[in-house]
Write an enzyme that holds these catalytic residues in place. Structure first.
Site, short mmCIF file in Angstrom:
data_model
loop_
_atom_site.label_atom_id
_atom_site.label_comp_id
_atom_site.label_asym_id
_atom_site.label_seq_id
_atom_site.Cartn_x
_atom_site.Cartn_y
_atom_site.Cartn_z
N ASP A 58 -10.17 2.71 2.48
CA ASP A 58 -10.37 2.04 3.78
C ASP A 58 -11.10 2.94 4.77
O ASP A 58 -12.03 2.50 5.46
CB ASP A 58 -9.01 1.64 4.40
CG ASP A 58 -8.49 0.32 3.84
OD1 ASP A 58 -9.26 -0.39 3.17
OD2 ASP A 58 -7.31 0.02 4.07
N LYS B 49 0.80 -1.23 0.00
CA LYS B 49 0.00 0.00 0.00
C LYS B 49 0.84 1.29 0.00
O LYS B 49 0.48 2.25 -0.67
CB LYS B 49 -0.92 0.03 1.22
CG LYS B 49 -2.09 -0.93 1.16
CD LYS B 49 -2.94 -0.78 2.40
CE LYS B 49 -4.17 -1.64 2.34
NZ LYS B 49 -5.06 -1.46 3.47
P1 NAD Z 1 -0.64 -2.44 11.11
O1 NAD Z 1 0.38 -3.53 11.25
O2 NAD Z 1 -0.41 -1.37 10.10
O3 NAD Z 1 -0.85 -1.73 12.53
C1 NAD Z 1 -0.89 -2.49 13.71
C2 NAD Z 1 -1.37 -1.62 14.86
O4 NAD Z 1 -1.59 -2.46 16.01
C3 NAD Z 1 -0.36 -0.56 15.31
O5 NAD Z 1 -1.07 0.59 15.72
C4 NAD Z 1 0.33 -1.21 16.51
O6 NAD Z 1 0.89 -0.29 17.39
C5 NAD Z 1 -0.86 -1.92 17.13
N1 NAD Z 1 -0.50 -3.04 18.02
C6 NAD Z 1 0.18 -4.17 17.71
N2 NAD Z 1 0.26 -4.96 18.79
C7 NAD Z 1 -0.36 -4.31 19.81
C8 NAD Z 1 -0.60 -4.61 21.19
N3 NAD Z 1 -0.19 -5.75 21.73
N4 NAD Z 1 -1.29 -3.71 21.93
C9 NAD Z 1 -1.73 -2.55 21.39
N5 NAD Z 1 -1.54 -2.21 20.09
C10 NAD Z 1 -0.86 -3.09 19.33
O7 NAD Z 1 -2.01 -3.20 10.84
P2 NAD Z 1 -3.28 -2.65 10.02
O8 NAD Z 1 -3.10 -2.96 8.59
O9 NAD Z 1 -3.56 -1.26 10.43
O10 NAD Z 1 -4.42 -3.65 10.56
C11 NAD Z 1 -4.95 -3.51 11.87
C12 NAD Z 1 -6.21 -4.36 11.97
O11 NAD Z 1 -7.18 -3.82 11.08
C13 NAD Z 1 -6.04 -5.81 11.55
O12 NAD Z 1 -6.78 -6.62 12.44
C14 NAD Z 1 -6.65 -5.86 10.16
O13 NAD Z 1 -7.18 -7.14 9.83
C15 NAD Z 1 -7.76 -4.85 10.32
N6 NAD Z 1 -8.21 -4.24 9.06
C16 NAD Z 1 -9.53 -4.33 8.80
C17 NAD Z 1 -10.02 -3.76 7.66
C18 NAD Z 1 -11.49 -3.87 7.40
O14 NAD Z 1 -11.92 -3.57 6.27
N7 NAD Z 1 -12.29 -4.26 8.37
C19 NAD Z 1 -9.18 -3.07 6.75
C20 NAD Z 1 -7.82 -3.00 7.06
C21 NAD Z 1 -7.34 -3.59 8.23
#
Ligand code: NAD
Length: 289
Positions: A109, A73
């Site tokens: 998103d 992305k």
């Molecule tokens: P990312 O890897 O870019 O970000 C991860 C985030 O989680 C960061 O803010 C990090 O600090 C935090 N994190 C990690 N471990 C942690 C912990 N133990 N305690 C607190 N915070 C913690 O991931 P992303 O791409 O932003 O995805 C995040 C979630 O969103 C995933 O579950 C993904 O499946 C979901 N998502 C859903 C959609 C949707 O359409 N519903 C779209 C995109 C992502």
């Protein structure tokens, strides 16, 4: 499908890695067939260092569009000819539209998140929203909520690799949408987080917490943060009901899961590719219920 594909059929694709589990090909191909559009949608497993070649191929094959997922992305952004306002602020794209060789990058998103809230009767305009997270999903949501008129956004994240990016996002929002107030705090400060959630109308978990293998965990350490009527949304869609949503529901909150965000970001991308509305109700019933 055999009858549908001809020498004229246009190609769209999802790129990223992994992509084998994605529901996007089924959702888009169903919608193309349903609306009689001569397109086919496939998924290509593309690693981050292959992003440039994949986007060049998009021009070579005169593909109408591409969805981009992790880990491509951010890398994809630099190969765009134009960027939507959200993609420009976020610095990442999840949808690319090819207009006769001119590539425009969008980020749907955040739009998907906001439209999913609207689908549940919740408007972000004028609201105070507390959001846990500073990664890809969180950034897209924070920027879109600001662009769509949220009064203030209070962000909590861990002091991990995403901390710097979280502070940068807050700065970018302050510059682009000065009327939206943005603050960033350490998620380890439970007392502050409880206080901020209690004075918000909407709370969002946009971290990976709640998703497997962290499916027994929640970012809200003190359930006193919840009050009846507070809107609690989770971006995690597997499991459908996270511990956060279960505990919020018990406290009388209005709970919204992450599945709808997936649907609505696709609806927004479909419109950008075709100019038409996806048959949302049918797609929802077939692929999201
Ligand atoms: P990312 O890897 O870019 O970000 C991860 C985030 O989680 C960061 O803010 C990090 O600090 C935090 N994190 C990690 N471990 C942690 C912990 N133990 N305690 C607190 N915070 C913690 O991931 P992303 O791409 O932003 O995805 C995040 C979630 O969103 C995933 O579950 C993904 O499946 C979901 N998502 C859903 C959609 C949707 O359409 N519903 C779209 C995109 C992502």
């Amino acid at each position: 499908m055999d009858n549908r594909i001809s020498g004229h059929t246009g190609l769209l694709a999802l790129i990223g890695s992994p992509v084998g589990h994605s529901g996007s090909p089924a959702m888009y191909n169903y919608s193309f067939a349903r609306l009689g559009l001569d397109y086919v949608y496939v998924a290509f497993d593309i690693k981050e260092d292959q992003t440039k070649d994949a986007i060049a191929a998009m021009k070579t094959f005169k593909m109408r569009g591409m969805n981009v997922t992790m880990p491509c992305k951010t890398a994809a952004c630099q190969y765009m000819d134009r960027l939507s306002p959200a993609a420009q602020i976020i610095g990442a794209v999840n949808t690319i539209v090819n207009d006769d060789g001119v590539l425009t990058g969008h980020m749907t998103d955040g739009e998907g998140f906001v439209r999913n809230l609207s689908d549940h009767g919740v408007d972000v305009k004028g609201k105070k929203i507390t959001i846990a997270g500073g990664g890809g999903a969180a950034t897209a949501i924070q920027v879109q909520c600001a662009l769509d008129g949220a009064a203030s956004i209070c962000i909590f994240n861990r002091k991990d690799a995403f901390w710097g990016r979280t502070l940068e996002t807050a700065e970018k929002i302050r510059r682009a949408v000065p009327e939206c107030q943005v603050e960033v705090y350490d998620i380890a400060d439970t007392e502050k987080m409880t206080e901020e959630i209690r004075s918000s109308q909407i709370f969002v978990n946009a971290t990976v917490v709640g998703m497997k293998p962290m499916d027994g965990e929640t970012v809200v350490k003190d359930t006193k943060a919840f009050y009846p009527g507070l809107v609690v949304a989770d971006v995690v869609y597997n499991p459908e009901e996270t511990r956060l949503l279960r505990e919020a529901k018990e406290a009388g909150c209005v709970c919204i899961g992450g599945k709808g965000m997936l649907l609505w970001q696709g609806v927004a991308a479909f419109k950008l590719y075709t100019g038409l509305d996806m048959p949302v109700q049918e797609v929802k019933e077939r692929f999201f219920s």
